[in-house]
Scaffold this active site. Structure first.
Site, PDB file in Angstrom:
ATOM      1  N   LYS A  84      73.041  -8.422 -33.541  1.00 62.93           N
ATOM      2  CA  LYS A  84      74.018  -7.433 -33.996  1.00 62.93           C
ATOM      3  C   LYS A  84      75.432  -7.985 -33.896  1.00 62.93           C
ATOM      4  CE  LYS A  84      71.582  -3.182 -32.770  1.00 62.93           C
ATOM      5  NZ  LYS A  84      71.515  -2.115 -31.762  1.00 62.93           N
ATOM      6  N   THR A 133      76.988 -10.620 -27.302  1.00 58.24           N
ATOM      7  CA  THR A 133      76.686 -10.253 -25.913  1.00 58.24           C
ATOM      8  C   THR A 133      77.713  -9.280 -25.356  1.00 58.24           C
ATOM      9  OG1 THR A 133      75.531 -12.324 -25.458  1.00 58.24           O
ATOM     10  CG2 THR A 133      76.457 -11.178 -23.563  1.00 58.24           C
ATOM     11  N   HIS A 162     108.344   4.001 -11.091  1.00 55.22           N
ATOM     12  CA  HIS A 162     107.906   4.465  -9.772  1.00 55.22           C
ATOM     13  C   HIS A 162     107.322   5.864  -9.896  1.00 55.22           C
ATOM     14  CE1 HIS A 162     107.937   4.983  -5.438  1.00 55.22           C
ATOM     15  NE2 HIS A 162     108.536   6.154  -5.596  1.00 55.22           N
TER      16      HIS A 162
END
Length: 460
Positions: A38, A42, A437
């Site tokens: 396909k 992997t 922050h």
């Protein structure tokens, strides 16, 4: 036999192959791509994507189990493995559909079947010969085992581990590299007893020693057992499990043995040697422009010696397409490829380890910032740190040549880290940059402030 020709014939449709195909098509080249399985290879179907889906499910399980420490009354009722697999397969399916659409949009000719490289720019598939002005070999890799250790039954590789329809009660993981520690992490979060066996002296042995120590400490806290510096001798399967013997004389009994000793190049049976392609332990060596010893033949991805990472193959594919199209791209610096291990906690790094940097530059200066000083990390309740390696002695100007980070979610920080390395930034270049922050990116900022000689929240 009929001949079908194009500017470029690509053998393999994984990360390296399809990236090469799409970029070449964008640059006006005609492309034929051959894939026996396909599109996506992997990484999409049996590697990165499904593994990370399992790791996210594992994180959700941990959050449910550990809600109390955040003042949330939650409990883990159990793991619905069919539900987990459905979630994982759904992600893979959607991405696969998207890739197929992109192939169509780029007008790449897809040929299904196992290809054999027969030389002279020609690949044969199902009796048909496809000839390209250039050929790119992108046949990827496979899960390796050890001599005398056959996969089958209760001895499995990562491909089988991804498709289990049950959660094992106990597992031995052979190999403490990326694949081994990721699966160990998932299974532990799902409630299994896990023991990792690694022949080298530490877990994630390719990383900076700092990362190994941090990960080993975290795994001990999580109850993941590991034996390092010890070799496997044999595995015996019984009806109820598998018995693993080690060189130390230890014997471990478990439901399953996962063999995660690395991946080998998928080069056999493709006609490479017969066509005169130079080979090295099954790999296809290339020069820095990814050219093989045969004119007009390139190789990319796991087939080429080096880091076996999907994003490396992807970038190499783009590089080759641009090289063939005459754009003369800059060669890829292998050390500049970011590396992330997605276990809990994550390990993320780019550039050189301290040992590698010492070998290359002689004198280096390092600084380690503990995540205990980072507000967002405290909110997440994660331990770990950021280690920087700078070329040159303390007080000398020099670029940051290595970044290693350990902690939950640090994989998301690697984007900035790889810019720092690849743009050869000095600590003083990064120190004035503003980090929002409270975020974990501040840990990178603080580490560079300290390395630039102006530590704020730390005593450097």
């Amino acid at each position: 036999m009929t001949d079908t020709s194009a500017d470029l014939v690509i053998l393999g449709g994984g990360s390296g192959g399809y990236a090469c195909a799409f970029r070449a098509a964008e640059l006006g080249l005609s492309v034929i791509m051959i894939e026996k399985d396909k599109l996506g290879g992997t990484c999409l179907h049996r590697g990165c994507i499904p593994t990370k889906a399992l790791l996210h499910a594992a994180e959700v399980a941990d959050n449910a189990r550990e809600g109390e420490q955040f003042g949330v009354r939650s409990a883990l009722e159990g793991i619905d493995i069919a539900g987990v697999n459905g979630y994982k397969d759904g992600i893979v399916g959607r991405l696969y559909k998207g890739l197929q659409g992109l192939a169509k949009a780029h007008k790449v000719t897809l040929v299904e079947g196992a290809g054999t490289f027969v030389g002279n720019g020609t690949v044969e598939v199902n009796g048909t010969r496809y000839t390209g002005k250039n050929v790119v070999l992108a046949t990827g890799s496979y899960s390796k085992s050890l001599p005398g250790l056959e996969l089958g039954g209760r001895v499995i590789a990562s491909e089988e581990a991804l498709n289990l329809d049950f959660v094992p009660e106990s597992v031995v993981v052979l190999g403490g590299g990326v694949i081994g520690v990721e699966f160990a992490s998932v299974w532990r979060s799902f409630g299994a007893e896990v023991t990792i066996v690694e022949a080298l002296p530490r877990l994630v042995p390719a990383e900076d020693e700092y990362a190994s120590k941090q990960l080993e400490r975290a795994f001990r806290r999580r109850g993941i057992k590991y034996k390092t510096g010890v070799k496997f001798t044999e595995a015996k399967q019984t009806e109820s499990g598998v018995s693993v013997s080690l060189e130390s004389g230890d014997q471990i009994d478990a439901d399953l043995l996962l063999v995660a000793v690395g991946r080998g190049p998928n080069s056999a049976g493709h006609g490479y040697e017969e066509a005169g392609l130079a080979m090295e332990r099954g790999f296809v060596p290339t020069d820095e422009r990814l050219r093989t010893n045969l004119p007009g033949v390139y190789a990319v991805g796991d087939l080429v010696p080096g880091l076996q990472l999907a994003h490396r193959g992807f970038q190499q594919g783009i590089f080759v397409a641009e090289d063939i199209a005459g754009l003369n791209p800059k060669p890829i610096d292998e050390a500049g490829i970011p590396r992330v291990t997605y276990c809990k906690p994550e390990v993320a790094s780019v550039g050189l380890t301290e040992a590698e940097a010492k070998e290359k530059f002689g004198t280096v200066h390092t600084f380690t910032y503990d995540l205990a000083g980072n507000g967002k990390s405290q909110i997440l309740k994660t331990a770990g740190g950021v280690k920087l390696v700078k070329a040159g002695a303390e007080g000398e100007e020099g670029p940051v040549v290595g970044v290693t980070m350990v902690g939950e979610r640090v994989g998301e920080l690697i984007g900035e880290a790889q810019l720092i390395y690849n743009w050869e930034a000095f600590p003083a270049d990064v120190a004035p940059l503003i980090h929002a922050h409270p975020t974990q990116t501040e840990a990178l900022g603080e580490a560079h402030l300290a390395l630039a000689g102006k530590p704020l929240h730390v005593h450097g």
